[in-house]
Design a protein around this motif. Sequence first.
Motif, PDB file in Angstrom:
ATOM      1  N   LEU A  96      54.483   4.757  40.279  1.00  0.00           N
ATOM      2  CA  LEU A  96      53.491   3.751  39.793  1.00  0.00           C
ATOM      3  C   LEU A  96      53.300   3.569  38.234  1.00  0.00           C
ATOM      4  CD1 LEU A  96      50.807   4.255  42.484  1.00  0.00           C
ATOM      5  CD2 LEU A  96      52.197   2.275  42.303  1.00  0.00           C
ATOM      6  N   LEU A  97      53.671   4.539  37.535  1.00  0.00           N
ATOM      7  CA  LEU A  97      53.433   4.655  36.347  1.00  0.00           C
ATOM      8  C   LEU A  97      54.871   3.931  35.755  1.00  0.00           C
ATOM      9  CD1 LEU A  97      52.019   8.292  35.447  1.00  0.00           C
ATOM     10  CD2 LEU A  97      51.080   5.815  35.094  1.00  0.00           C
ATOM     11  N   LYS A  98      55.953   4.018  36.290  1.00  0.00           N
ATOM     12  CA  LYS A  98      57.314   3.469  35.796  1.00  0.00           C
ATOM     13  C   LYS A  98      57.181   2.059  36.028  1.00  0.00           C
ATOM     14  CE  LYS A  98      62.313   3.635  36.315  1.00  0.00           C
ATOM     15  NZ  LYS A  98      62.461   4.299  34.765  1.00  0.00           N
ATOM     16  N   PHE A  99      56.559   1.718  37.127  1.00  0.00           N
ATOM     17  CA  PHE A  99      56.373   0.228  37.253  1.00  0.00           C
ATOM     18  C   PHE A  99      55.347  -0.562  36.345  1.00  0.00           C
ATOM     19  CE2 PHE A  99      54.743  -2.835  41.111  1.00  0.00           C
ATOM     20  CZ  PHE A  99      55.987  -3.742  40.671  1.00  0.00           C
ATOM     21  N   CYS A 100      54.226   0.281  36.013  1.00  0.00           N
ATOM     22  CA  CYS A 100      53.600  -0.294  34.944  1.00  0.00           C
ATOM     23  C   CYS A 100      54.258  -0.245  33.479  1.00  0.00           C
ATOM     24  CB  CYS A 100      52.340   0.523  34.558  1.00  0.00           C
ATOM     25  SG  CYS A 100      51.097   0.714  36.155  1.00  0.00           S
ATOM     26  N   GLU A 101      55.083   0.672  33.092  1.00  0.00           N
ATOM     27  CA  GLU A 101      55.941   0.691  32.014  1.00  0.00           C
ATOM     28  C   GLU A 101      56.768  -0.684  32.044  1.00  0.00           C
ATOM     29  OE1 GLU A 101      58.932   3.495  29.639  1.00  0.00           O
ATOM     30  OE2 GLU A 101      58.179   4.076  31.392  1.00  0.00           O
ATOM     31  N   ILE A 102      57.825  -0.757  33.245  1.00  0.00           N
ATOM     32  CA  ILE A 102      58.699  -1.579  33.020  1.00  0.00           C
ATOM     33  C   ILE A 102      57.977  -3.290  33.084  1.00  0.00           C
ATOM     34  CG2 ILE A 102      60.417  -2.660  34.683  1.00  0.00           C
ATOM     35  CD1 ILE A 102      61.082   0.080  35.474  1.00  0.00           C
ATOM     36  N   LYS A 103      56.989  -3.319  33.815  1.00  0.00           N
ATOM     37  CA  LYS A 103      56.376  -4.740  33.661  1.00  0.00           C
ATOM     38  C   LYS A 103      55.447  -4.809  32.717  1.00  0.00           C
ATOM     39  CE  LYS A 103      58.230  -6.009  37.565  1.00  0.00           C
ATOM     40  NZ  LYS A 103      59.210  -7.278  37.673  1.00  0.00           N
ATOM     41  N   LYS A 104      55.301  -3.776  31.679  1.00  0.00           N
ATOM     42  CA  LYS A 104      54.438  -4.001  30.459  1.00  0.00           C
ATOM     43  C   LYS A 104      53.023  -4.329  30.773  1.00  0.00           C
ATOM     44  CE  LYS A 104      58.537  -5.150  27.875  1.00  0.00           C
ATOM     45  NZ  LYS A 104      59.116  -6.056  26.712  1.00  0.00           N
ATOM     46  N   LEU A 105      52.338  -3.678  31.575  1.00  0.00           N
ATOM     47  CA  LEU A 105      51.046  -3.675  32.070  1.00  0.00           C
ATOM     48  C   LEU A 105      50.155  -2.900  31.307  1.00  0.00           C
ATOM     49  CD1 LEU A 105      51.763  -4.029  35.959  1.00  0.00           C
ATOM     50  CD2 LEU A 105      51.660  -5.878  34.258  1.00  0.00           C
ATOM     51  N   ASP A 146      64.926   3.768  45.261  1.00  0.00           N
ATOM     52  CA  ASP A 146      64.700   3.746  46.913  1.00  0.00           C
ATOM     53  C   ASP A 146      63.516   2.912  47.232  1.00  0.00           C
ATOM     54  OD1 ASP A 146      66.544   5.394  47.178  1.00  0.00           O
ATOM     55  OD2 ASP A 146      65.362   7.261  47.473  1.00  0.00           O
ATOM     56  N   CYS A 147      62.621   2.715  46.210  1.00  0.00           N
ATOM     57  CA  CYS A 147      61.282   2.092  46.256  1.00  0.00           C
ATOM     58  C   CYS A 147      61.281   0.498  45.816  1.00  0.00           C
ATOM     59  CB  CYS A 147      60.054   2.948  45.588  1.00  0.00           C
ATOM     60  SG  CYS A 147      59.800   4.371  46.416  1.00  0.00           S
ATOM     61  N   CYS A 148      62.014   0.231  44.775  1.00  0.00           N
ATOM     62  CA  CYS A 148      62.037  -1.007  44.146  1.00  0.00           C
ATOM     63  C   CYS A 148      62.991  -1.959  44.200  1.00  0.00           C
ATOM     64  CB  CYS A 148      61.626  -0.839  42.524  1.00  0.00           C
ATOM     65  SG  CYS A 148      61.253  -2.191  41.693  1.00  0.00           S
ATOM     66  N   HIS A 149      62.816  -2.958  44.817  1.00  0.00           N
ATOM     67  CA  HIS A 149      64.279  -3.958  44.819  1.00  0.00           C
ATOM     68  C   HIS A 149      63.669  -5.201  44.384  1.00  0.00           C
ATOM     69  CE1 HIS A 149      66.075  -0.964  47.285  1.00  0.00           C
ATOM     70  NE2 HIS A 149      64.945  -0.859  47.685  1.00  0.00           N
ATOM     71  N   ASN A 150      64.626  -5.818  43.296  1.00  0.00           N
ATOM     72  CA  ASN A 150      64.313  -7.105  42.720  1.00  0.00           C
ATOM     73  C   ASN A 150      62.757  -7.344  42.130  1.00  0.00           C
ATOM     74  OD1 ASN A 150      66.894  -8.288  43.314  1.00  0.00           O
ATOM     75  ND2 ASN A 150      66.057  -8.475  45.258  1.00  0.00           N
ATOM     76  N   GLY A 151      62.497  -6.246  41.478  1.00  0.00           N
ATOM     77  CA  GLY A 151      61.120  -6.128  40.667  1.00  0.00           C
ATOM     78  C   GLY A 151      59.993  -6.087  41.745  1.00  0.00           C
ATOM     79  N   ILE A 152      60.084  -5.857  42.895  1.00  0.00           N
ATOM     80  CA  ILE A 152      58.963  -5.523  43.901  1.00  0.00           C
ATOM     81  C   ILE A 152      59.040  -4.113  44.542  1.00  0.00           C
ATOM     82  CG2 ILE A 152      57.885  -6.244  45.835  1.00  0.00           C
ATOM     83  CD1 ILE A 152      59.113  -9.103  45.303  1.00  0.00           C
ATOM     84  N   VAL A 153      57.969  -3.453  44.654  1.00  0.00           N
ATOM     85  CA  VAL A 153      57.848  -2.163  45.099  1.00  0.00           C
ATOM     86  C   VAL A 153      57.575  -1.991  46.741  1.00  0.00           C
ATOM     87  CG1 VAL A 153      56.759   0.219  45.130  1.00  0.00           C
ATOM     88  CG2 VAL A 153      57.505  -1.161  42.864  1.00  0.00           C
ATOM     89  N   SER A 154      58.244  -1.393  47.484  1.00  0.00           N
ATOM     90  CA  SER A 154      58.133  -1.470  48.907  1.00  0.00           C
ATOM     91  C   SER A 154      57.144  -0.187  49.127  1.00  0.00           C
ATOM     92  CB  SER A 154      59.113  -0.828  49.709  1.00  0.00           C
ATOM     93  OG  SER A 154      59.083  -0.465  50.890  1.00  0.00           O
ATOM     94  N   ARG A 155      55.888  -0.694  49.861  1.00  0.00           N
ATOM     95  CA  ARG A 155      54.776   0.366  50.248  1.00  0.00           C
ATOM     96  C   ARG A 155      55.287   1.215  51.080  1.00  0.00           C
ATOM     97  NH1 ARG A 155      48.883  -1.053  52.276  1.00  0.00           N
ATOM     98  NH2 ARG A 155      49.908  -2.294  53.621  1.00  0.00           N
TER      99      ARG A 155
END
Length: 435
Positions: A263-272, A239-248
Amino acid sequence: MLLHHIHTFFQQHTRPPTVWVGLSGGADSVALLHALTRYRHRQMCSGSLNLAAIHVHHGLNENADMWADFCANLCQQYAVPLTIERVQIDASDLGVEAAARAARYRAFAKNIGSGSLILAHHADDQVETVLLAMLRGGGLRALAAMPETRVSGSLNVLRPFLNASRAEIEQYIQQHQLTHIHDTSNDCTDFLRNWVRHDLLPHIQNRVPDIRQHILGSIEVLQDELSVVNQVLAQDWQDCCHNGIVSRPALLRLSAARQKAVLLKFCEIKKLGLPRKSSLNDFMAHLPDSAQHIWSLPQGAIWLYRQHLWAWHAQQQADYVAQTQNFSGSLNRAPQLTWQAAPRGLAWADLNRDAIVRPYRTSDTLITPLGRKSVVKLLQDKKIPPPVRRHWLVVEMAGKCVAVANIAVCESVAVANGWLPEWQLTLPFVSHRLD
């Protein structure tokens, strides 16, 4: 009995055509290799299982060379191809145990790629893992211990012995008279896991004799609960992420706990890298009312800009800066750019002309179908985050800006069915933009 565990495991999970055994030479991995060779023999008619082994030479013990030789001789005896990978351990940040584990998995990934790695972790390892997680303040994922199957990076990790006890493995070793290595460092209680195994767990067991069964039962419950959490997170992520960008706006519709998980999944996927708790909470505080905010992370950053969250890894940032050097010469030789067919663009002949490729200047303008616009305004209209647009590349010919990478070509030189310059590093900030 161990053969039964392997048979049951492969009945419940898809059996890969080839599995790599993580072979240390210790009792557990030797028992696993032996049991798998027996299983392979029983399956020879269908040719359904190929075995290979990998031994990681850490160089931490004076007997490390002898252990590698032992594994080589054992694999030769079983007709199993063996890879020996030597690694260097840097324990300055992680400590010896964690650094050795990280080096092991890097070695596995390097040699196995996207293959299947099979490990000899057993039920007693599970119990120790839970106690270690509690001592370290771990959350649900840590307390749920090790799953039977898991994708770790590119590796598919299999653990068929998680329902087998250490006693079963020892009995199997004795029954088949298997020789193995005894690593004396496993007796040293200076290491936390060894202290848990040799001191803490026996002490608890004196008071609660069935503690191992209780913990294993809890793991089963926690893994079921973790499965539910993962299903909810998967839906939230969709629901939140499309094409690697998260909708606020989509993120703010979630509860605080679910926002953190996304947010933690975003960090994990992007290897941040894993953020500190305080850092995560601070960023979340900016979500409702900040038009622009940068969240610095161990391996990069996440930018909150307008209604979107963008991730940029540190290596991407370094590559970006490196490519903002000026280029002068035949345009089709500019190393930063590729060329994409476009309804309006540069003529093919223009690509063979001398030009300059450089970061834009605030004075740069471009004639568009709607009139003249500054390059700054074009980038703002495309909602490019400020840290990225700071050095955005343009093409200059005869002293004038004639094209903006990934955006547009000046109407004064554009032709129908022409060519648009593309800067690959910044394409995600344009073509994958959320509207």
